[in-house]
Design a protein around this motif. Structure first.
Motif, PDB file in Angstrom:
ATOM      1  N   THR A  90       0.830  -1.209   0.000  1.00 44.63           N
ATOM      2  CA  THR A  90       0.000   0.000   0.000  1.00 44.63           C
ATOM      3  C   THR A  90       0.864   1.259   0.000  1.00 44.63           C
ATOM      4  N   ASN A  91       1.892   1.267   0.829  1.00 43.31           N
ATOM      5  CA  ASN A  91       2.734   2.464   0.938  1.00 43.31           C
ATOM      6  C   ASN A  91       3.693   2.635  -0.237  1.00 43.31           C
ATOM      7  N   SER A  92       4.188   1.530  -0.794  1.00 37.47           N
ATOM      8  CA  SER A  92       5.183   1.650  -1.873  1.00 37.47           C
ATOM      9  C   SER A  92       4.572   2.059  -3.204  1.00 37.47           C
ATOM     10  N   ILE A  93       3.261   1.924  -3.363  1.00 37.20           N
ATOM     11  CA  ILE A  93       2.636   2.320  -4.637  1.00 37.20           C
ATOM     12  C   ILE A  93       1.847   3.617  -4.519  1.00 37.20           C
ATOM     13  N   ARG A  94       1.941   4.291  -3.394  1.00 34.49           N
ATOM     14  CA  ARG A  94       1.234   5.568  -3.230  1.00 34.49           C
ATOM     15  C   ARG A  94       1.804   6.601  -4.198  1.00 34.49           C
ATOM     16  N   PRO A  95       0.953   7.344  -4.860  1.00 33.11           N
ATOM     17  CA  PRO A  95       1.430   8.293  -5.871  1.00 33.11           C
ATOM     18  C   PRO A  95       2.349   9.382  -5.329  1.00 33.11           C
ATOM     19  N   PHE A  96       2.121   9.832  -4.120  1.00 34.01           N
ATOM     20  CA  PHE A  96       2.914  10.933  -3.588  1.00 34.01           C
ATOM     21  C   PHE A  96       4.289  10.469  -3.087  1.00 34.01           C
ATOM     22  N   TYR A  97       4.423   9.164  -2.803  1.00 42.18           N
ATOM     23  CA  TYR A  97       5.696   8.625  -2.315  1.00 42.18           C
ATOM     24  C   TYR A  97       6.697   8.575  -3.467  1.00 42.18           C
ATOM     25  N   LYS A  98       7.891   9.139  -3.253  1.00 49.21           N
ATOM     26  CA  LYS A  98       8.931   9.185  -4.293  1.00 49.21           C
ATOM     27  C   LYS A  98      10.251   8.575  -3.809  1.00 49.21           C
ATOM     28  N   GLY A  99      10.244   7.841  -2.699  1.00 50.47           N
ATOM     29  CA  GLY A  99      11.475   7.292  -2.130  1.00 50.47           C
ATOM     30  C   GLY A  99      12.009   6.082  -2.874  1.00 50.47           C
ATOM     31  N   CYS A 100      13.053   5.483  -2.302  1.00 48.45           N
ATOM     32  CA  CYS A 100      13.764   4.394  -2.967  1.00 48.45           C
ATOM     33  C   CYS A 100      12.920   3.117  -3.116  1.00 48.45           C
ATOM     34  N   PHE A 101      11.869   2.949  -2.342  1.00 48.24           N
ATOM     35  CA  PHE A 101      11.016   1.764  -2.464  1.00 48.24           C
ATOM     36  C   PHE A 101       9.774   2.024  -3.312  1.00 48.24           C
ATOM     37  N   LYS A 102       9.744   3.112  -4.014  1.00 48.48           N
ATOM     38  CA  LYS A 102       8.603   3.466  -4.872  1.00 48.48           C
ATOM     39  C   LYS A 102       8.444   2.427  -5.975  1.00 48.48           C
ATOM     40  N   LEU A 103       7.222   1.919  -6.102  1.00 54.45           N
ATOM     41  CA  LEU A 103       6.865   0.994  -7.187  1.00 54.45           C
ATOM     42  C   LEU A 103       5.706   1.590  -7.965  1.00 54.45           C
ATOM     43  N   GLY A 104       5.641   1.236  -9.233  1.00 56.60           N
ATOM     44  CA  GLY A 104       4.637   1.824 -10.112  1.00 56.60           C
ATOM     45  C   GLY A 104       3.240   1.273  -9.958  1.00 56.60           C
TER      46      GLY A 104
END
Length: 185
Positions: free
Chosen positions: A140-154
């Motif tokens: 849930t957190n890694s695919i959030r649109p506003f999250y841009k950190g190293c664990f960001k997934l599309g």
């Protein structure tokens, strides 16, 4: 299926759950000192007579936890200081002093088992649930649109693909279909 209640004086195997750190579970062996009945399940007040974790794990977790310490579920902070102990046996010896009742811990019957083997199965099931929930939160957190950190997934699909690569073999060994598990989280 409703469990049969145990009697006072019986040795049982159970999982301790902290009121302040509910995701840290401590499997123990204990003796029932008191029973409280309610509409759903009995609850037990136990004296700990054995731990199944390492001393290192207990030192890093058990002493920072608070438990329901009486049958009425009143929370009282741990009175045990970790610097007083050098081994699990030291802890158990302390629990056997004349004031042992202040170390009794409240346990819900759903976290009890009649044998060590049953406790291992219960512990594995609960830990599997917690790990699955953590992966769900990570997804849930890694695919959030506003999250841009190293664990960001599309996308969720990308997360599922990466998790499947990592854990499919382990899931299959436990007869769990990876795609069904990924759908459930």
């Amino acid at each position: 299926m409703k469990k049969q209640p145990y009697r006072i004086g019986r040795t049982i195997y159970c999982i301790l759950i902290s009121s302040n750190r509910p995701n840290i579970l401590i499997p123990v062996r204990g003796i029932i000192k008191e029973i409280k009945w309610d509409r759903q399940n009995p609850t037990y007040l136990i004296k700990i007579i054995g731990f199944y974790d390492t001393f290192y794990y207990l030192k890093n977790n058990f002493f920072n936890m608070t438990f329901f310490r009486d049958i009425e579920k009143k929370v009282r902070a741990s009175r045990i200081k970790d610097e007083n102990f050098n081994s699990i046996q030291d802890i158990l010896d302390r629990f056997n002093k004349s004031d042992e009742s202040k170390f009794y811990i409240h346990v819900d019957s759903v976290m009890t088992a009649p044998t060590k083997k049953n406790l291992e199965e219960l512990f594995s099931d609960v830990i599997f649930f917690l790990i699955s929930r953590w992966f769900s939160e990570i997804k849930t957190n890694s695919i959030r649109p506003f999250y841009k950190g190293c664990f960001k997934l599309g996308s969720q699909k990308e997360f599922n693909r990466l998790l499947s690569i990592s854990f499919s073999d382990l899931l299959k060994k436990s007869n769990i279909e990876p795609s069904q598990w990924l759908t459930s989280i």
